[in-house]
Write an enzyme that holds these catalytic residues in place. Structure first.
Site, short mmCIF file in Angstrom:
data_model
loop_
_atom_site.label_atom_id
_atom_site.label_comp_id
_atom_site.label_asym_id
_atom_site.label_seq_id
_atom_site.Cartn_x
_atom_site.Cartn_y
_atom_site.Cartn_z
N CYS A 128 0.82 -1.22 0.00
CA CYS A 128 0.00 0.00 0.00
C CYS A 128 0.85 1.27 0.00
CB CYS A 128 -0.95 0.00 1.18
SG CYS A 128 -0.26 -0.62 2.70
N HIS A 241 -2.85 6.37 4.28
CA HIS A 241 -1.40 6.52 4.47
C HIS A 241 -0.96 7.88 3.94
CE1 HIS A 241 -1.03 2.49 5.78
NE2 HIS A 241 -0.44 1.92 4.73
C1 2RA Z 1 0.72 -2.01 6.49
N1 2RA Z 1 1.54 -2.03 4.21
O1 2RA Z 1 0.38 -0.84 6.30
C2 2RA Z 1 1.24 -2.87 5.36
C3 2RA Z 1 0.32 -3.99 5.03
N2 2RA Z 1 -0.91 -3.55 4.49
O2 2RA Z 1 0.66 -2.59 7.60
#
Ligand code: 2RA
Length: 332
Positions: A128, A241
């Site tokens: 991601c 994110h």
């Molecule tokens: C996280 N990228 O953000 C890793 C798994 N989705 O924990």
């Protein structure tokens, strides 16, 4: 004509988003099958206006399917993706199992969609934080030639699944009520904290998550010599994110040129008016198809450098949406 689609990991956070997005994006479905562990097999769920009985994910359950979207652990993907491909389906896998396999395309459609057409039955969905970072970095690479990328991520708890989202909510409530804090998913309290620890630590002092962003970026952008480094941090944010990027380019670049490159890029919004307190924020991009880029400024460390900020929904562009966009790319 519709497509027969299976979802492995249908009961998980990403699996649920697969179902929601297939409906919202009106993916041409003729049949939807849901697969999960033996524990969930037999349960009936409402999905896209129909009642579907969850089946156990096994090596023989994929007959007749056109696509199988996987959001399971790497071991299960390693076992079942080849079985899905052998049954004639295209397996689009959200685990890290096949991402660095030279025989498997690792795809962000806006960047290297054509690579998906060379698949041999399995296509890997990027991590991601990688997918979201590159939604900002790639349009700039195309114009100015990326040579160095230093990333710091601020990762939502959704990346650890539904249990982590619940843990954050519970910890905030407990903290507010002066009650004891329960820690199950993370080694430390995540509420009101920041953990510089996403996934396991490796011998080189980096985490697996940090090396994923470095290595997957090189593969997706076909930049094997890209100088890259990364620090991944878990923060008390629900599902988007954010990534701070310092980038050095081969060619001179101005802020205005960079803004223009982002503004014309697919899948990303320019959100960049700091004087008026306008910049991408996780709350604004949760549930959004596009990622956001802002805080674009000359990097003080490089002659041809830029610093910028990218935000995207971890469950969508970071996982379920990108996988479905790969399928959409193949059927268009
Ligand atoms: C996280 N990228 O953000 C890793 C798994 N989705 O924990």
């Amino acid at each position: 004509m519709g497509y027969k689609v299976g979802i492995v990991g249908a009961t998980g956070a990403v699996g649920q988003e697969f179902i929601k997005l297939l409906g919202e994006r009106e993916f041409p479905l003729s049949e939807l099958k849901l697969f999960a562990s033996a524990r969930s097999a037999g349960k009936q769920v409402e999905a896209l206006g129909q009642t579907i009985t969850i089946e156990e994910a096994t090596e023989t359950c994929f007959e007749g399917l056109d696509f199988v979207l996987f959001s399971a652990n790497g071991d299960l993907s390693k076992k079942l993706c080849p079985a899905a491909a052998k049954a004639g389906a295209v397996a689009i896998d959200n685990s890290s199992a096949f991402r660095m396999d030279p025989e498997v395309p690792l795809v962000v459609p806006e960047i290297n969609g054509e690579a998906a057409r060379a698949h041999k039955g399995i296509i890997a969905n990027p991590n991601c934080s990688t997918a979201i970072s590159l939604m900002g970095a790639y349009p700039l690479h195309k114009k100015f030639g990326l040579k160095r990328m230093i990333a710091s991520t601020y990762q939502a708890v959704s990346g650890s699944g539904a249990e982590a989202m619940q843990e954050l909510e519970d910890q905030v409530k407990a903290w507010s009520a002066g009650e004891p804090i329960e820690k199950n998913v993370y080694p430390h309290q995540i509420a009101f904290n920041a953990l510089p620890h996403v996934d396991v630590f490796l011998e080189n002092g980096y985490t697996k998550e940090e090396m994923k962003l470095v290595n997957e970026s090189r593969k997706i952008m076909a930049l094997p010599d890209l100088v890259a480094s990364c620090t991944c941090v878990r923060v008390p944010v629900m599902r988007s994110h954010s990534i701070s990027i310092n980038a050095e380019f081969e060619r001179p670049v101005s802020v205005e040129e960079a803004r223009a490159a982002i503004a014309e890029a697919q899948g990303v919004d320019l959100v960049d008016d700091p004087e008026n307190k306008v910049y991408p924020m996780p709350l604004d991009f949760a549930g959004k198809v596009n990622c956001g880029v802002g805080r674009i400024r000359k990097d003080l460390g490089y002659e041809n450098g830029l610093a910028f900020w990218v935000v995207g929904d971890q469950l969508w562009k970071g996982a379920a949406l990108n996988a479905i966009q790969i399928a959409e790319y193949l059927i268009k």
